[in-house]
Design a protein around this motif. Structure first.
Motif, PDB file in Angstrom:
ATOM      1  N   ILE A 191     -36.576 -29.463 124.698  1.00 59.24           N
ATOM      2  CA  ILE A 191     -37.893 -28.932 125.079  1.00 59.24           C
ATOM      3  C   ILE A 191     -39.001 -29.576 124.240  1.00 59.24           C
ATOM      4  CG2 ILE A 191     -39.311 -26.849 125.100  1.00 59.24           C
ATOM      5  CD1 ILE A 191     -36.797 -25.270 125.817  1.00 59.24           C
ATOM      6  N   ARG A 192     -38.725 -29.780 122.945  1.00 57.37           N
ATOM      7  CA  ARG A 192     -39.736 -30.418 122.096  1.00 57.37           C
ATOM      8  C   ARG A 192     -40.013 -31.847 122.556  1.00 57.37           C
ATOM      9  NH1 ARG A 192     -39.198 -31.319 115.534  1.00 57.37           N
ATOM     10  NH2 ARG A 192     -41.234 -32.324 115.240  1.00 57.37           N
ATOM     11  N   SER A 193     -38.954 -32.598 122.865  1.00 55.01           N
ATOM     12  CA  SER A 193     -39.132 -33.978 123.339  1.00 55.01           C
ATOM     13  C   SER A 193     -39.849 -33.999 124.691  1.00 55.01           C
ATOM     14  CB  SER A 193     -37.775 -34.681 123.461  1.00 55.01           C
ATOM     15  OG  SER A 193     -37.137 -34.770 122.204  1.00 55.01           O
ATOM     16  N   SER A 246     -32.939 -46.567 132.855  1.00 51.04           N
ATOM     17  CA  SER A 246     -32.880 -47.424 134.035  1.00 51.04           C
ATOM     18  C   SER A 246     -31.757 -48.450 133.945  1.00 51.04           C
ATOM     19  CB  SER A 246     -34.214 -48.164 134.211  1.00 51.04           C
ATOM     20  OG  SER A 246     -34.403 -49.127 133.177  1.00 51.04           O
ATOM     21  N   TRP A 247     -31.244 -48.702 132.735  1.00 51.05           N
ATOM     22  CA  TRP A 247     -30.191 -49.690 132.503  1.00 51.05           C
ATOM     23  C   TRP A 247     -30.600 -51.073 133.020  1.00 51.05           C
ATOM     24  CZ3 TRP A 247     -25.541 -49.078 129.935  1.00 51.05           C
ATOM     25  CH2 TRP A 247     -25.215 -47.771 129.562  1.00 51.05           C
ATOM     26  N   GLY A 248     -31.903 -51.373 132.979  1.00 49.61           N
ATOM     27  CA  GLY A 248     -32.349 -52.650 133.508  1.00 49.61           C
ATOM     28  C   GLY A 248     -33.149 -53.487 132.537  1.00 49.61           C
ATOM     29  N   LEU A 249     -33.253 -53.046 131.271  1.00 50.68           N
ATOM     30  CA  LEU A 249     -34.069 -53.759 130.308  1.00 50.68           C
ATOM     31  C   LEU A 249     -33.200 -54.471 129.271  1.00 50.68           C
ATOM     32  CD1 LEU A 249     -36.953 -51.206 129.672  1.00 50.68           C
ATOM     33  CD2 LEU A 249     -37.019 -53.269 131.079  1.00 50.68           C
ATOM     34  N   TYR A 250     -33.591 -55.706 128.975  1.00 50.60           N
ATOM     35  CA  TYR A 250     -32.913 -56.494 127.952  1.00 50.60           C
ATOM     36  C   TYR A 250     -33.962 -57.257 127.162  1.00 50.60           C
ATOM     37  CZ  TYR A 250     -28.777 -55.384 130.671  1.00 50.60           C
ATOM     38  OH  TYR A 250     -27.783 -54.711 131.331  1.00 50.60           O
ATOM     39  N   GLU A 251     -33.530 -58.033 126.208  1.00 52.58           N
ATOM     40  CA  GLU A 251     -34.451 -58.750 125.329  1.00 52.58           C
ATOM     41  C   GLU A 251     -35.456 -59.583 126.132  1.00 52.58           C
ATOM     42  OE1 GLU A 251     -30.921 -57.759 122.821  1.00 52.58           O
ATOM     43  OE2 GLU A 251     -31.253 -58.465 124.871  1.00 52.58           O
ATOM     44  N   ASP A 252     -36.711 -59.586 125.641  1.00 50.81           N
ATOM     45  CA  ASP A 252     -37.830 -60.360 126.198  1.00 50.81           C
ATOM     46  C   ASP A 252     -38.377 -59.782 127.502  1.00 50.81           C
ATOM     47  OD1 ASP A 252     -37.621 -62.147 124.076  1.00 50.81           O
ATOM     48  OD2 ASP A 252     -36.218 -63.438 125.163  1.00 50.81           O
ATOM     49  N   MET A 253     -37.841 -58.662 127.966  1.00 47.18           N
ATOM     50  CA  MET A 253     -38.391 -58.031 129.162  1.00 47.18           C
ATOM     51  C   MET A 253     -39.513 -57.071 128.790  1.00 47.18           C
ATOM     52  SD  MET A 253     -35.143 -57.213 131.652  1.00 47.18           S
ATOM     53  CE  MET A 253     -34.306 -58.534 132.518  1.00 47.18           C
ATOM     54  N   GLU A 254     -40.367 -56.780 129.761  1.00 43.51           N
ATOM     55  CA  GLU A 254     -41.511 -55.904 129.531  1.00 43.51           C
ATOM     56  C   GLU A 254     -41.220 -54.486 129.972  1.00 43.51           C
ATOM     57  OE1 GLU A 254     -44.712 -57.727 131.613  1.00 43.51           O
ATOM     58  OE2 GLU A 254     -45.176 -59.141 129.997  1.00 43.51           O
ATOM     59  N   LEU A 270     -41.670 -45.563 129.216  1.00 40.01           N
ATOM     60  CA  LEU A 270     -41.554 -44.812 130.453  1.00 40.01           C
ATOM     61  C   LEU A 270     -40.095 -44.647 130.881  1.00 40.01           C
ATOM     62  CD1 LEU A 270     -43.041 -43.445 132.788  1.00 40.01           C
ATOM     63  CD2 LEU A 270     -43.176 -45.671 133.921  1.00 40.01           C
ATOM     64  N   CYS A 271     -39.281 -45.671 130.624  1.00 38.34           N
ATOM     65  CA  CYS A 271     -37.871 -45.604 131.022  1.00 38.34           C
ATOM     66  C   CYS A 271     -37.065 -44.662 130.144  1.00 38.34           C
ATOM     67  CB  CYS A 271     -37.256 -47.010 130.977  1.00 38.34           C
ATOM     68  SG  CYS A 271     -37.234 -47.725 129.314  1.00 38.34           S
ATOM     69  N   ALA A 272     -37.597 -44.302 128.987  1.00 40.39           N
ATOM     70  CA  ALA A 272     -36.867 -43.429 128.043  1.00 40.39           C
ATOM     71  C   ALA A 272     -37.435 -42.029 127.989  1.00 40.39           C
ATOM     72  CB  ALA A 272     -36.899 -44.058 126.645  1.00 40.39           C
ATOM     73  N   ALA A 273     -38.487 -41.747 128.737  1.00 39.89           N
ATOM     74  CA  ALA A 273     -39.141 -40.444 128.661  1.00 39.89           C
ATOM     75  C   ALA A 273     -38.330 -39.372 129.389  1.00 39.89           C
ATOM     76  CB  ALA A 273     -40.545 -40.525 129.246  1.00 39.89           C
ATOM     77  N   THR A 274     -38.486 -38.138 128.954  1.00 40.03           N
ATOM     78  CA  THR A 274     -37.855 -36.998 129.629  1.00 40.03           C
ATOM     79  C   THR A 274     -38.713 -36.490 130.774  1.00 40.03           C
ATOM     80  OG1 THR A 274     -38.819 -35.546 127.947  1.00 40.03           O
ATOM     81  CG2 THR A 274     -36.571 -36.271 127.593  1.00 40.03           C
ATOM     82  N   CYS A 275     -39.852 -37.159 130.989  1.00 40.21           N
ATOM     83  CA  CYS A 275     -40.754 -36.823 132.091  1.00 40.21           C
ATOM     84  C   CYS A 275     -40.972 -38.056 132.953  1.00 40.21           C
ATOM     85  CB  CYS A 275     -42.099 -36.315 131.560  1.00 40.21           C
ATOM     86  SG  CYS A 275     -41.971 -34.881 130.476  1.00 40.21           S
ATOM     87  N   GLU A 276     -41.576 -37.859 134.096  1.00 40.58           N
ATOM     88  CA  GLU A 276     -41.870 -38.959 134.993  1.00 40.58           C
ATOM     89  C   GLU A 276     -43.257 -38.780 135.591  1.00 40.58           C
ATOM     90  OE1 GLU A 276     -38.766 -38.916 137.835  1.00 40.58           O
ATOM     91  OE2 GLU A 276     -39.223 -36.905 138.595  1.00 40.58           O
TER      92      GLU A 276
END
Length: 280
Positions: A191-193, A246-254, A270-276
């Motif tokens: 809830i805090r996050s 999203s499992w779609g980010l790697y080094e040098d990506m935005e 945004l990909c790591a947030a608990t909200c959207e």
């Protein structure tokens, strides 16, 4: 940027592009580390089964040792072949003088995808935000669950007081108290996050971060952990980290990041947030 190579059955190689060389060096590093660890794995297995055989005075341990050794050898061969493929996937001499048409095509693709997050800049503050399903369920279930916890806890204590002493009551209630403690930590943390992420996504400043490190953690629940860097409105470089859902980010990506203007170290990708974000 699309990845040509990727994770295989035997390993967790990073995706890479054999044409432009993206992530090739990191993929090589992963395979080299795997090859260095394999001899130690073999020795550890050998020592374990040797100890078991010595204590049990039986030669039966030879069979499971040979069985596991086959997997170690196969893993070593797979990593060695993958490393050879990586060594040959991006030879500098071959791509140093690439065809002009190919380079022009690459530039057109790069320009077409120059700013895939443009729509985020058009969202006015406060942005419309909602909890993701898991955070939504916990936010609703957590306060309701305490009604049942208090009620059943009261019944259990009342029934135990008449037949047991204080130490016996604590011993009998220890599983229940452990459950309450774990649920308390999970609920408060989530809830805090969620409320922090909600505030950042709704009212925080937007920046485009670059992923500097990505690691896949193995276990019962695999996760993609990323670290990233971005510049705030004053031009200062800020670092952050999170779990890439999203499992779609790697080094040098935005990756788009929302941060507090007064405290940029308080940020969330945004990909790591608990909200959207709600864009419709």
């Amino acid at each position: 940027m699309e990845a040509i190579g990727g994770s295989g059955f035997w390993g967790t190689s990073k995706p890479y592009c054999s044409f432009c060389g993206w992530n090739v060096s990191l993929a090589k590093e992963v395979e080299r580390k795997a090859l260095k660890q394999l001899p130690w794995s073999f020795l550890l297995i050998l020592a374990f089964f040797a100890l078991i055989g010595y204590l049990s005075k039986s030669g039966f341990t030879l069979f499971p040792f040979l069985f596991l050794s086959i997997f170690v050898v196969c893993s070593a061969i797979a990593s060695w072949r993958k490393l050879r493929l990586l060594e040959a996937s991006h030879p500098t001499a071959v791509y140093a003088n690439a065809l002009p048409s190919v380079m022009a095509a690459k530039e057109s693709i790069k320009q077409a995808r120059a700013n895939p997050h443009q729509y985020l800049w058009s969202l006015a503050k406060p942005r419309r935000v909602r909890f993701k399903p898991m955070a939504r369920v916990i936010a609703v279930a957590f306060p309701i669950s305490w009604i049942f916890i208090v009620y059943f806890g009261y019944l259990m204590v009342r029934d135990q007081i008449g037949v047991s002493g204080r130490l016996a009551i604590l011993r009998d209630l220890s599983p229940f108290l452990l459950f309450v403690l774990i649920w308390l930590v999970i609920g408060i943390t989530t809830i805090r996050s969620a409320w922090r992420d909600r505030k950042l996504l709704a009212e925080g400043d937007l920046a485009i971060a670059v992923v500097t490190h990505q690691k896949t953690t193995r276990g019962k629940h695999s996760r993609s952990e990323i670290k990233y860097e971005f510049r705030d409105s004053s031009g200062r470089v800020v670092q952050g980290k999170g779990t890439d859902e999203s499992w779609g980010l790697y080094e040098d990506m935005e990756a788009p990041v929302f941060y507090s203007p007064t405290n940029p170290s308080e940020n969330v990708a945004l990909c790591a947030a608990t909200c959207e974000l709600m864009t419709d």
